[in-house]
Design a protein around this motif. Structure first.
Motif: not given
Ligand code: ZN
Ligand code: RAT
Length: 469
Positions: A25-29, A180-182, A308-310, A406-408
């Motif tokens: 549910l969160h990657t940078h791919l 969508l990153r804000v 949110l990533k805090i 993964s944050d891959a």
């Molecule tokens: Zn990330």
């Protein structure tokens, strides 16, 4: 017997956790249609920012970060391979991850022989296939790692990315979904917001920002909005101004008032050691507009959650670029509580960077039905810490959370991030089932499958399907 025997639990849980597909549910791919932004291959694996940071701990003094980054990727990768895999043993999580990945791709002989050229040749075959070679490689990795779909990070404020969405959205496989990153909206980064608005032909008011965001939602069709908050992010309940306070420490807000509990206290000028009396309200108003009247409004109207990533402190060592991000900030978890209670119709997904915030995070998830906790992020994404966090979450939340993301950044990383996490999640779950068996419950395989599926994405989908009235 109705239930599984205690001694069979391990093998059943491990096979279920290994066999089920996950939602990442969160990657940078990014997909192959994003061209050079779709990162894959050995040189990308070796120059992952976790490894660059590890390399610079012991790199020779004559290699400066600036000089390193000027080198072609392949040469950067050679330096890291030699330093971390040949001169030292690959026993850190990030280096071991490269091994797990390569072996799963069938390169065990080259790994054993420490043959970087042999590994490169394997990848060259896919590169020679151009777009279709990349697509095949991506499909293979998704299959090997058992990923049903991976959620991307799509940034409308970044022009290198937006060209892949406008004038025409490029097609991408259903194994990729958008988020969508804000960040600038939560950091009150007016400069970035205004620049993006002007470049797109909008004015710079909050209403313009809202239209801009709506337009990007139409284009990207995101699953959720997301942001990593500044390390000193604070959100004040609406009756205290309804704003966010980024840079609170910088602006002189004293430490004690940073720690005020849920029912937020006043931040009066008196509590502000060394700051100008006028500083605080200005900051609050500026920031709150973009949060309240733009982001929250759009999320309410479109029923979109905010992830949110805090707790990340950016640019601790700027010369290392992305590898210099990330001192772990003990975050103000009460801000999350205030967000959840101020906007009960908006759903929040959250993960914290600091190990110290994990317990509070569980308590909050247990209090707010509009909050879903997910994943072990970045410096928490190490087996020993995943184990501790997952165990605590199962104890406090049962199966109502998402165990991992993964944050891959590099496609191939899906392989190791998920293989390593699955092993830990299975161990924790097996132990918890055994405890419940000792307490008198019986489990069958179908029930175990159901629980595992929740932890690997099902709980996320349930949360996403929730409509809060
Ligand atoms: Zn990330
Ligand atoms: O884990 C990471 O790769 C970090 O560099 C961050 O990008 C983080 O994941 C984020 O999304 O902010």
């Amino acid at each position: 017997p109705l239930g599984l025997r205690n001694e069979d639990i391990y093998s059943v849980v491990f096979s279920e956790v290994r066999g089920q597909q996950v939602i990442d549910l969160h990657t940078h791919l990014l997909p192959p249609s994003h061209g050079a932004l779709c990162l894959w291959g050995i040189d990308e694996l070796l120059t992952y920012h976790y490894l660059v940071a590890e390399y610079f701990m012991t790199a020779p003094a004559n290699i400066s970060p600036e000089g390193f980054y000027e080198l072609p990727k392949k040469e950067q990768a050679n330096l890291i391979w030699d330093a971390l895999f040949i001169q030292r043993s690959p026993i850190s999580e990030a280096t071991r991850g490269v091994l797990t990945t390569l072996v799963a791709l069938g390169l065990d002989i080259h790994v054993k022989a420490r043959d970087l050229n042999g590994i490169r040749k394997y990848y060259d075959k896919f590169r020679e296939g151009g777009f279709s070679g990349t697509s095949t490689f991506v499909e293979n990795v998704m299959a090997i790692s058992g990923v049903r779909y991976a959620i991307m990070t799509n940034i409308p404020f970044d022009s290198t990315e937006t060209q892949h969405w406008r004038p025409r959205k490029k097609d991408y496989p259903a194994t990729f979904r958008s988020a969508l990153r804000v960040d600038p909206l939560l950091a009150g980064d007016k400069e970035t917001i205004e620049k993006a608005l002007r470049a797109a032909g909008y004015g710079t008011s909050v209403a313009d920002a809202r239209n801009y965001l709506n337009e990007w939602c139409d284009i990207m069709q995101p699953e959720y909005m997301m942001a990593s908050t500044p390390h000193d992010f604070m959100f004040l309940a609406p009756d205290n101004g309804g704003g966010i306070l980024a840079g609170a420490k910088k602006r002189g807000l004293n430490e004690d008032s940073m720690k005020v509990p849920f029912a937020f206290a006043d931040i009066s000028a008196n509590e502000c050691s060394g700051c100008e009396e006028t500083d605080m309200p200005t900051v609050l108003n500026e920031h709150s507009d973009f949060l309240k009247d733009c982001l929250i409004k759009v999320c309410e109207e479109r029923n979109l959650p905010i992830a949110l990533k805090i707790g990340a402190h950016r640019q601790i060592n700027p010369s290392l670029l992305a590898a210099g991000d990330g001192m772990v900030a003990f975050a103000d978890a009460a801000s999350l509580a205030r967000l959840c209670s101020a906007y009960p119709k908006v759903r929040f997904l959250a993960t914290f960077l600091s190990r110290q915030n994990q317990h509070e995070a569980c308590v909050l998830a247990n209090k707010f039905r509009n909050l879903h906790i997910y994943g072990c992020w970045w410096y928490c994404n190490n087996p020993s810490i995943i184990e501790e966090i997952t165990k605590m979450r199962v104890e406090m939340l049962g199966s109502a959370f998402t165990a991992q993301h993964s944050d891959a950044r590099v496609i191939d990383q899906l392989v190791y991030k998920w293989a390593h996490s699955r092993a830990v999640i299975a161990k924790v779950l097996a132990e918890e089932y055994q405890k419940a068996i000792s307490s008198g419950w019986q489990f069958n395989r179908t029930e175990i499958r159901r629980d595992v599926s929740r932890l690997l994405g099902g709980a996320y989908e349930e949360f996403m399907g929730k409509h809060l009235i």
